[in-house]
Scaffold this active site. Sequence first.
Site, PDB file in Angstrom:
ATOM      1  CE  LYS A   1      -3.953  -2.117   2.164  1.00 44.80           C
ATOM      2  NZ  LYS A   1      -4.806  -2.277   3.320  1.00 44.80           N
TER       3      LYS A   1
ATOM      4  N   GLY B   1       1.131  -1.974  14.870  1.00 42.63           N
ATOM      5  CA  GLY B   1       1.408  -1.957  13.439  1.00 42.63           C
ATOM      6  C   GLY B   1       1.639  -0.544  12.944  1.00 42.63           C
ATOM      7  CB  ALA B   2       4.089   1.356  11.875  1.00 48.99           C
ATOM      8  N   GLY B   3       2.045  -0.136   9.223  1.00 49.86           N
ATOM      9  CA  GLY B   3       2.001  -0.280   7.771  1.00 49.86           C
ATOM     10  C   GLY B   3       0.865   0.549   7.179  1.00 49.86           C
TER      11      GLY B   3
ATOM     12  CB  ALA C   1      -3.963  -1.541   7.752  1.00 52.06           C
TER      13      ALA C   1
HETATM   14  P1  NDP Z   1       1.607  -3.966   5.861  1.00 51.26           P
HETATM   15  O1  NDP Z   1       2.388  -5.064   5.266  1.00 51.26           O
HETATM   16  O2  NDP Z   1       1.678  -2.597   5.259  1.00 51.26           O
HETATM   17  O3  NDP Z   1       1.989  -3.830   7.426  1.00 51.26           O
HETATM   18  C1  NDP Z   1       2.001  -4.971   8.243  1.00 51.26           C
HETATM   19  C2  NDP Z   1       2.204  -4.562   9.695  1.00 51.26           C
HETATM   20  O4  NDP Z   1       2.157  -5.736  10.503  1.00 51.26           O
HETATM   21  C3  NDP Z   1       3.546  -3.907   9.955  1.00 51.26           C
HETATM   22  O5  NDP Z   1       3.409  -2.997  11.014  1.00 51.26           O
HETATM   23  C4  NDP Z   1       4.406  -5.106  10.381  1.00 51.26           C
HETATM   24  O6  NDP Z   1       5.516  -4.762  11.190  1.00 51.26           O
HETATM   25  C5  NDP Z   1       3.401  -5.889  11.198  1.00 51.26           C
HETATM   26  N1  NDP Z   1       3.694  -7.318  11.286  1.00 51.26           N
HETATM   27  C6  NDP Z   1       3.513  -8.261  10.311  1.00 51.26           C
HETATM   28  N2  NDP Z   1       3.874  -9.470  10.772  1.00 51.26           N
HETATM   29  C7  NDP Z   1       4.313  -9.293  12.047  1.00 51.26           C
HETATM   30  C8  NDP Z   1       4.832 -10.164  13.054  1.00 51.26           C
HETATM   31  N3  NDP Z   1       4.976 -11.477  12.824  1.00 51.26           N
HETATM   32  N4  NDP Z   1       5.174  -9.647  14.256  1.00 51.26           N
HETATM   33  C9  NDP Z   1       5.022  -8.319  14.504  1.00 51.26           C
HETATM   34  N5  NDP Z   1       4.546  -7.438  13.593  1.00 51.26           N
HETATM   35  C10 NDP Z   1       4.202  -7.914  12.368  1.00 51.26           C
HETATM   36  O7  NDP Z   1       0.093  -4.499   5.894  1.00 51.26           O
HETATM   37  P2  NDP Z   1      -1.257  -3.658   6.034  1.00 51.26           P
HETATM   38  O8  NDP Z   1      -0.976  -2.519   6.948  1.00 51.26           O
HETATM   39  O9  NDP Z   1      -1.806  -3.394   4.703  1.00 51.26           O
HETATM   40  O10 NDP Z   1      -2.247  -4.722   6.743  1.00 51.26           O
HETATM   41  C11 NDP Z   1      -2.131  -5.041   8.129  1.00 51.26           C
HETATM   42  C12 NDP Z   1      -3.287  -5.947   8.547  1.00 51.26           C
HETATM   43  O11 NDP Z   1      -4.540  -5.264   8.450  1.00 51.26           O
HETATM   44  C13 NDP Z   1      -3.442  -7.205   7.699  1.00 51.26           C
HETATM   45  O12 NDP Z   1      -3.785  -8.261   8.554  1.00 51.26           O
HETATM   46  C14 NDP Z   1      -4.598  -6.884   6.773  1.00 51.26           C
HETATM   47  O13 NDP Z   1      -5.285  -8.043   6.332  1.00 51.26           O
HETATM   48  C15 NDP Z   1      -5.471  -6.056   7.712  1.00 51.26           C
HETATM   49  N6  NDP Z   1      -6.368  -5.148   6.959  1.00 51.26           N
HETATM   50  C16 NDP Z   1      -7.726  -5.337   7.066  1.00 51.26           C
HETATM   51  C17 NDP Z   1      -8.597  -4.489   6.406  1.00 51.26           C
HETATM   52  C18 NDP Z   1     -10.073  -4.676   6.530  1.00 51.26           C
HETATM   53  O14 NDP Z   1     -10.823  -4.116   5.728  1.00 51.26           O
HETATM   54  N7  NDP Z   1     -10.533  -5.412   7.497  1.00 51.26           N
HETATM   55  C19 NDP Z   1      -8.113  -3.378   5.558  1.00 51.26           C
HETATM   56  C20 NDP Z   1      -6.671  -3.261   5.549  1.00 51.26           C
HETATM   57  C21 NDP Z   1      -5.849  -4.136   6.209  1.00 51.26           C
HETATM   58  P3  NDP Z   1       6.908  -4.293  10.506  1.00 51.26           P
HETATM   59  O15 NDP Z   1       6.730  -2.865  10.076  1.00 51.26           O
HETATM   60  O16 NDP Z   1       7.888  -4.435  11.606  1.00 51.26           O
HETATM   61  O17 NDP Z   1       7.151  -5.228   9.348  1.00 51.26           O
END
Ligand code: NDP
Length: 259
Positions: free
Chosen positions: A63, A114-116, A118
């Site tokens: 994203k 989380g800091a991605g 979403a």
């Molecule tokens: P991104 O890949 O942009 O970000 C993922 C985030 O999760 C980061 O902060 C990452 O940390 C963290 N993370 C992933 N795996 C681990 C782990 N094993 N341990 C610790 N931290 C972890 O993804 P999105 O932000 O796009 O999506 C995040 C979640 O939100 C997903 O599960 C997605 O399905 C859900 N979502 C649901 C929506 C809905 O409509 N219900 C809409 C959008 C998203 P790091 O930065 O350290 O890698």
Amino acid sequence: MRFCIIGHPVSHSLSPMIYTRFFEMKRIDATYEALDIQTGEFPSVIDGLLKEYDGLNVTIPFKEAVVAHVDSMIERSLRAVNCIFEGAGHNTDWIGFSHSLRNIEIEEPVTILGAGGASRAVVYALKRSGVHRVNILNRSPARAERVAEDFNDGNFEVKTFSIDSLRPIVRESKSIVNATSIGMKGERLDLRREDLQGISLVYDLIYSETPLQKVARECGVENVIDGKAMLFFQACENLKIWRLFDEKVFERAFEVVTG
Ligand code: NDP
């Protein structure tokens, strides 16, 4: 018309089934595919996909990366895009999150995991809704700091912490939002029942049942919300952008698929 969702992984996404059902019910001549793109191949394939498809959705982990490939951006300050149409990058996640909380009071401080992409949508929505205090915990601290830099101002304070501080920070919070994929495969957060005593809202963006949602319900947290409502409302916004929205039919299609 041809639509797709790109991500990695993407097989968990319900979007292909939901939109395909909607197109069938509306007799719209359109397809919606899920494309699993390896992180390394994203830069070389994205511009081709933007030309090939009429509309795209973007999910984990692209994203933010896709922002550099759109002609214009609607929610520029958000720096994350999940819907693309006619060259413009939109973020419909924040609208989905906001709409799903229309009738719920959000108590602060709010702790976001989380800091991605979403997480950015959640922070943007909370800021617009009048929340003033947010904590972000992330595995990679630098990424959380970038979100804080982008959203902090005199009226809105974003503090960042290591994910190792989860328990003490949650104990000082009123609301929690899980914007990571932790829990999608049953993974547990390091939280105990006593940590959730002062919490009035647990919002987990994951749309299936997770250990976090389960423990929150067992503890009697007043509002426990999974990601389905957000998914529904962001999908409505996508269909409006693609000029295909029909509320009644979409409600039925969504219900049939998510049951
Ligand atoms: P991104 O890949 O942009 O970000 C993922 C985030 O999760 C980061 O902060 C990452 O940390 C963290 N993370 C992933 N795996 C681990 C782990 N094993 N341990 C610790 N931290 C972890 O993804 P999105 O932000 O796009 O999506 C995040 C979640 O939100 C997903 O599960 C997605 O399905 C859900 N979502 C649901 C929506 C809905 O409509 N219900 C809409 C959008 C998203 P790091 O930065 O350290 O890698």
